[in-house]
Structures are given as C-alpha cells and as structure tokens.
Design a protein around this motif. Structure first.
Motif, PDB file in Angstrom:
ATOM      1  N   SER A 150      35.905  37.936  27.939  1.00 16.61           N
ATOM      2  CA  SER A 150      35.578  37.089  29.225  1.00 16.61           C
ATOM      3  C   SER A 150      34.279  37.005  29.470  1.00 16.61           C
ATOM      4  O   SER A 150      33.878  36.829  30.589  1.00 16.61           O
ATOM      5  CB  SER A 150      36.410  38.136  30.296  1.00 16.61           C
ATOM      6  OG  SER A 150      35.734  39.227  30.121  1.00 16.61           O
TER       7      SER A 150
ATOM      8  N   ARG B 184      44.999  41.302  26.016  1.00 21.55           N
ATOM      9  CA  ARG B 184      45.002  40.691  27.470  1.00 21.55           C
ATOM     10  C   ARG B 184      45.997  41.421  28.518  1.00 21.55           C
ATOM     11  O   ARG B 184      45.459  41.952  29.457  1.00 21.55           O
ATOM     12  CB  ARG B 184      44.935  39.083  27.518  1.00 21.55           C
ATOM     13  CG  ARG B 184      43.985  38.387  27.116  1.00 21.55           C
ATOM     14  CD  ARG B 184      44.038  36.941  27.322  1.00 21.55           C
ATOM     15  NE  ARG B 184      44.156  36.686  28.704  1.00 21.55           N
ATOM     16  CZ  ARG B 184      44.727  35.673  29.232  1.00 21.55           C
ATOM     17  NH1 ARG B 184      45.365  34.847  28.629  1.00 21.55           N
ATOM     18  NH2 ARG B 184      44.649  35.500  30.604  1.00 21.55           N
TER      19      ARG B 184
ATOM     20  N   ASP C 224      38.072  42.738  25.764  1.00 19.67           N
ATOM     21  CA  ASP C 224      38.669  41.927  26.709  1.00 19.67           C
ATOM     22  C   ASP C 224      37.305  41.544  27.440  1.00 19.67           C
ATOM     23  O   ASP C 224      37.071  40.361  28.048  1.00 19.67           O
ATOM     24  CB  ASP C 224      39.578  42.372  27.365  1.00 19.67           C
ATOM     25  CG  ASP C 224      40.340  41.208  28.327  1.00 19.67           C
ATOM     26  OD1 ASP C 224      41.054  40.462  27.513  1.00 19.67           O
ATOM     27  OD2 ASP C 224      40.297  41.206  29.492  1.00 19.67           O
TER      28      ASP C 224
END
Length: 407
Positions: A321, A260, A317
C-alpha cells in the motif's frame, strides 16, 4: 444427502454447553472496505481458536465405550488436530494425531499441549492421511476424519444455525473451503432455515479441488499457501455432492488477497485470522461487485497463525500500500551527509526503519557510497513529496524504490 438438518439439530444438543457459542457481530470497517454489510462469526475465539471442535466433539461423543477405551486417531495440518486432541482429553479418550512435517510449529505444539500423541509424517496431507490409516488398522483406533464423516459435517453445520439465529436478515454466507466439511454442514442448515440464502465458497487458488470438480476443470493443484488449513487436493466424497447441490459458486482467492484479508482482520477488526480463516473476506476482496449491497455473513473459522508469519504479512501489506518505501542515494562518502538526510526525513514526517551503506560497488564512485534508507510514510502521496524534497537538494542522486527491490 448423507447428512440431514435433523442430524445438525441433534449435533446442537451434543455440543450445547460443551462448545463455545461464539459471537456474531457487525463489522462496520469491513463493510466500508467491501461495499457490503458484513457480519463476522468469530470461531477463532474457541478454546482451540478454530471451528473444528464442533465436528470433532460430535464424532467423539458417538463412540462406544470400547472404541473410547482403545482411542482415536486423526490426520490434520492443525486445527482438526487440536479440536480432536482437546475434546479427547476432556472425555478421557486417548488420541493420536498424524501431521505433515510442514505443519506450522504453533499448531504442532498446541496439539501436543492438549495431550495428544503427535506423529509427524510426510510432506503432504495425502502422505499423512495414508500413515494415519495404517496406524488406525494396526492399533484398532477409530479414525476421526477431518471432513468426510456425517457426524463431523453435522457438527460444523451448527455454525450456520447460530449465525442465522443471531442475524436472520443475512442473504449470503461465504465459507472457506478445504475438504468441504464446514461448507457442507452450513449449507444444509442454512438452506433448511432460509431456502433463498446464497451460499458461496472461498477456495485457495493454489488448491482448486472443488472448483475443478464442479466445473470439470483441470487447474493445477499444489504449492505453498498462506491458507494451509484449506490446502486440500481432493474434494470429499460425501461433501462434493452436497456442495454441488447447495453452493452457488466457488471463488478462487490468490495469495495477495489472502494476505490482504488477514491484515484487514488484524488492523480493522483487531482480531487474528489465519489464512484459511480469512478466505471468506479474501473472496469479497477478489469479487467486490458480487457482494456489494448484500448482507454477508463471514466465518472467521481459525486464528492459528505463526506470529512471525503474521508480522511478515502486516509488513508486506504496508509495502503493497506504499506505506513502506525505500530511497536509494548515491552520495559523497564524507561526514555529515547521512545526518542531513536524516534531518530532512524527520522534518517531513518519514519514520526511518532501516539504513544500509554499500561502499564496495563498482557502479558507485570511489569517493562515494550507496545508501539505502527504508522509511514508513503515510501513503503514496507522502512518499512522492518526500522524494521530491530529497531530489531538490541537488547534491546527490536519489531513486525511490520499494523495499523488496533492495539488493
């Protein structure tokens, strides 16, 4: 202590005009992400894209003419290797670098490009270290330790001096921790300049050497980590006492937090951080309440990451998300059905990334097929909206899954 603030001030004189004074800039988007007021020291802008040049040059500059003629040897998984190789070439000193065979290709090739003789040996840093010591004795080379050397520690300490000159209002420094050379030098300098400043270390969860040493813990050490630059199994003999005296806490960061942080530097700050370079930000993501409202200085200490690995981190990522999702369809195997699905996805603003037909599956009807379509969406709510529209069409079975679940 083995290093004093005077040693760091002397190192500044050695490095002046020889090592780039990197920018220290406010990071508004990282501040919004973390709840702290964040400033970043961009050591990834050094010619070797890492802070290691500082300690390497300070050590190389101390050699006698005879030592310089015989040459130096170093052991490193990448950034220290490049720092030694780069400045050894500048100073006309022969350099041999021993690197683990697992070192990322980009770091090996960069080290060779700086003119060093690279020896790949061992699966681990410990095996490479042993071989480097053997070669040093055989060839009478001066060993340039990556962290457990007073001159190297002093060189790294110049980072904190520059940070506090550029941003004296900082109340916290978060520093990546491997062998402890950078955090030791920075802690000595920062505490000499501003005694009440808080120094925090960020250590990879898979390599908790300082965390164990300071707490008397026995957490397991080892495994593949994105932060290979700080994957050190044993705390330094010189650095451990300094860290024990001057560092308030070591925060362990896991692989998801490291990913992240690397992605945040890329997407929010438009700069490249390797796993170790992003460890400070990863600590803020791991413990946001610890730093909320504070003025925090981060050291982006290295940007040497393999481009393919960086691309993988970005995609992972996006999946994490919910911006990349997959829809699994069981549909009749006839012309036009895929076109109808594609039209619907286009109308709803979902960008198709991948399509895969699977006909030879026993849980699919003989006149049917399984269709996996991976798409990019805005967020989870958008994904849910697309799913509901597809599901409402009624003539096919639809499931929403993450792309990593596709088999």
């Amino acid at each position: 202590m083995s290093v004093s603030f005077k040693d760091i001030q002397a190192a500044r004189q050695v490095l002046d005009g020889q090592v780039l004074r990197t920018p220290m800039l406010p990071a508004q988007r990282l501040s919004a992400l973390t709840g702290a007021e964040v400033f970043v020291k961009y050591e990834n802008l050094q010619p070797t894209n890492a802070f290691k040049e500082r300690g390497a040059l300070n050590k190389l500059s101390s050699l006698t003419s005879e030592q310089a003629k015989l040459g130096v040897i170093a052991m490193s998984a990448g950034n220290h290797a490049q720092g030694v190789a780069y400045h050894a070439k500048r100073l006309g000193i022969p350099a041999m670098i021993v690197m683990p065979v697992t070192t990322p290709h980009v770091k090996v090739e960069s080290t060779r490009a700086f003119g060093a003789n690279v020896v790949l040996h061992g699966e681990t840093v410990e095996q490479s270290f042993a071989r480097a010591n053997e070669l040093a004795a055989e060839k009478k080379l001066t060993f340039v330790h990556p962290f457990d050397d007073p001159l190297v520690i002093a060189g790294q300490g110049t980072i904190a001096v520059e940070m506090l000159e550029d941003c004296p209002e900082l109340d916290t420094l978060i520093v990546p921790v491997g062998g402890g050379g950078m955090i030791s030098g920075m802690a000595i300098a920062a505490k000499a300049i501003k005694p009440d400043i808080d120094i925090v270390g960020a250590e990879a969860e898979l390599y908790p050497s300082f965390h164990n040493a300071l707490r008397g813990g026995n957490l397991p050490i080892g495994g593949p980590t994105l932060a290979e630059g700080i994957a050190v199994k044993d705390a330094g003999k010189l650095t451990l006492p300094i860290v024990r005296d001057l560092v308030s806490e070591i925060i362990l960061v896991d692989e998801v937090q490291l990913e992240r942080a690397v992605n945040a530097f890329l997407t929010l700050q438009k700069t490249i951080a390797e796993g170790a370079g992003a460890a400070g930000l990863a600590a803020m993501l791991a413990r946001p309440e610890r730093f909320r409202g504070k003025k925090v200085g981060l050291v982006l200490c290295g940007g040497n990451i393999d481009p393919r690995l960086l691309a993988s981190v970005v995609l992972r990522d996006l999946e994490r998300s919910d911006r990349i999702v997959a829809f699994r369809f069981t549909i009749p195997d006839r012309p036009g059905v895929l076109g109808l699905i594609s039209t619907t996805l286009g109308e709803l603003g979902a960008n198709v990334l991948e399509v895969e037909h699977k006909r030879r599956l026993l849980d699919v009807p003989a006149k049917g097929t399984r269709l996996d379509i991976t798409v990019e969406v805005r967020d989870r709510a958008h994904a849910e909206m697309v799913f509901e529209r597809l599901n409402s069409q009624g003539h096919m079975k639809v499931e929403m899954i993450t792309s990593e679940m596709i088999d």
